[in-house]
Design a protein around this motif. Structure first.
Motif, PDB file in Angstrom:
ATOM      1  N   TRP A  23       0.874  -1.372   0.144  1.00 38.55           N
ATOM      2  CA  TRP A  23      -0.154   0.052  -0.083  1.00 38.55           C
ATOM      3  C   TRP A  23       0.877   1.239   0.106  1.00 38.55           C
ATOM      4  O   TRP A  23       0.314   2.184  -0.863  1.00 38.55           O
ATOM      5  N   TRP A  24       1.674   1.378   0.759  1.00 35.85           N
ATOM      6  CA  TRP A  24       2.672   2.596   0.954  1.00 35.85           C
ATOM      7  C   TRP A  24       3.920   2.727  -0.097  1.00 35.85           C
ATOM      8  O   TRP A  24       4.548   3.680  -0.036  1.00 35.85           O
ATOM      9  N   LYS A 191       3.531  12.888   3.920  1.00 35.48           N
ATOM     10  CA  LYS A 191       2.424  11.754   4.860  1.00 35.48           C
ATOM     11  C   LYS A 191       3.519  11.234   5.616  1.00 35.48           C
ATOM     12  O   LYS A 191       3.026  10.742   6.989  1.00 35.48           O
ATOM     13  N   GLU A 222      -3.745   5.191   0.614  1.00 34.51           N
ATOM     14  CA  GLU A 222      -4.887   5.397   1.700  1.00 34.51           C
ATOM     15  C   GLU A 222      -5.976   4.409   0.817  1.00 34.51           C
ATOM     16  O   GLU A 222      -6.964   4.283   1.571  1.00 34.51           O
ATOM     17  N   LYS A 223      -5.783   4.545  -0.328  1.00 30.92           N
ATOM     18  CA  LYS A 223      -7.030   3.820  -1.264  1.00 30.92           C
ATOM     19  C   LYS A 223      -6.998   2.408  -1.629  1.00 30.92           C
ATOM     20  O   LYS A 223      -7.545   1.730  -2.189  1.00 30.92           O
ATOM     21  N   THR A 227      -4.387  -1.205   2.858  1.00 31.93           N
ATOM     22  CA  THR A 227      -3.993  -0.152   4.033  1.00 31.93           C
ATOM     23  C   THR A 227      -4.635  -0.389   5.249  1.00 31.93           C
ATOM     24  O   THR A 227      -5.650  -0.829   5.439  1.00 31.93           O
ATOM     25  N   LEU A 229      -5.092   1.971   7.257  1.00 34.74           N
ATOM     26  CA  LEU A 229      -5.517   2.930   8.063  1.00 34.74           C
ATOM     27  C   LEU A 229      -6.940   3.014   8.187  1.00 34.74           C
ATOM     28  O   LEU A 229      -7.910   2.212   7.591  1.00 34.74           O
ATOM     29  N   SER A 231      -9.567   5.151   8.112  1.00 35.92           N
ATOM     30  CA  SER A 231     -10.226   5.784   7.109  1.00 35.92           C
ATOM     31  C   SER A 231      -9.659   6.148   5.833  1.00 35.92           C
ATOM     32  O   SER A 231      -8.193   6.553   5.863  1.00 35.92           O
ATOM     33  N   ALA A 232      -9.985   6.044   4.633  1.00 33.73           N
ATOM     34  CA  ALA A 232      -9.512   6.451   3.503  1.00 33.73           C
ATOM     35  C   ALA A 232      -9.787   7.539   2.748  1.00 33.73           C
ATOM     36  O   ALA A 232     -11.007   8.111   3.185  1.00 33.73           O
ATOM     37  N   SER A 233      -8.849   8.239   2.220  1.00 36.76           N
ATOM     38  CA  SER A 233      -9.424   9.785   1.751  1.00 36.76           C
ATOM     39  C   SER A 233      -8.895   9.909   0.236  1.00 36.76           C
ATOM     40  O   SER A 233      -7.805   9.173  -0.139  1.00 36.76           O
TER      41      SER A 233
END
Length: 233
Positions: A23-24, A191, A222-223, A227, A229, A231-233
């Motif tokens: 993801w990152w 980030k 984030e998508k 991930t 996280l 919440s995704a944005s």
């Protein structure tokens, strides 16, 4: 975790692409952006770098260097983001070209991409920071200072390189190869590494443009399906 991804207009039908990704990983983001712009659907195959899955015997068979991303296109397997991007450009040249026709502008794209891929990203990757932690200092501030130093050094070079070529995007008013490398690196700088971008006005302006385009944003960490996280944005 695995999932489906891919966006953009004019999607190519019946593609059986698989992308081994994390993801990152900025290298993986580059390829995800390209797939989105070219409208190629793909199956997302998560490789957790933090758990060392990239060093498993199964994954080493796909990429002997133990890095993501890896693209599988039918019987063709390609590792390394730069190689994957060139493969996609060669095989799907009419599904949004990643390189300009002008040979000089192409060279600037290659140069910008190379600054990111050779002078910034390898020096702030997971394996490098882990080595610093083990060999030099376990202090997280030391690792952060190391990453910030090389990110800023590379960003200074990019600001100088692109000042005479940038339009809305890195080398004009169309998205090309340089943008695919810049967008995830700038995102990571902000980030993950808390880099002060006020000293990089050109890159900050480009980042604002990337933030407005779904093909970029849908590829961001984030998508992604793996991930962690909330919440995704």
């Amino acid at each position: 975790m695995e999932g489906e991804s891919g966006s953009g207009s004019g999607e190519v039908k019946k593609q059986k692409l698989k992308l081994y990704s994390f993801w990152w990983s900025t290298c993986s983001v580059r390829v995800r952006i390209a797939l989105n712009f070219k409208g190629l659907k793909y199956e997302y195959k998560s490789v957790n770098l933090l758990k060392g899955e990239q060093l498993s015997p199964e994954f080493i068979k796909l990429n002997p260097s133990g890095n993501v991303p890896v693209l599988v296109d039918g019987d063709t397997l390609v590792a390394d983001s730069f190689a994957i991007l060139m493969y996609l450009e060669d095989k799907y040249p009419h599904h949004y070209p990643l390189l300009p026709q002008d040979i000089h502008k192409r060279a600037i794209n290659y140069q910008a991409a190379n600054i990111v891929s050779s002078s910034i990203q390898p020096l702030q990757k997971v394996a490098t920071l882990k080595c610093i932690e083990e060999k030099i200092s376990s202090d997280p501030d030391v690792k952060l200072a190391w990453a910030q130093h090389y990110i800023k050094k590379g960003f200074v070079a990019l600001e100088r390189l692109l000042k005479d070529y940038a339009g809305r995007f890195a080398t004009g008013d169309e998205v090309y190869l340089a943008d695919l490398f810049l967008a995830p690196q700038i995102h990571a700088a902000i980030k993950r590494f808390n880099v002060d971008m006020t000293q990089f006005p050109l890159l900050s302006r480009l980042n604002e443009a990337y933030n407005e385009i779904p093909a970029f944003q849908d590829a961001m960490p984030e998508k992604q399906p793996d991930t962690p996280l909330a919440s995704a944005s």
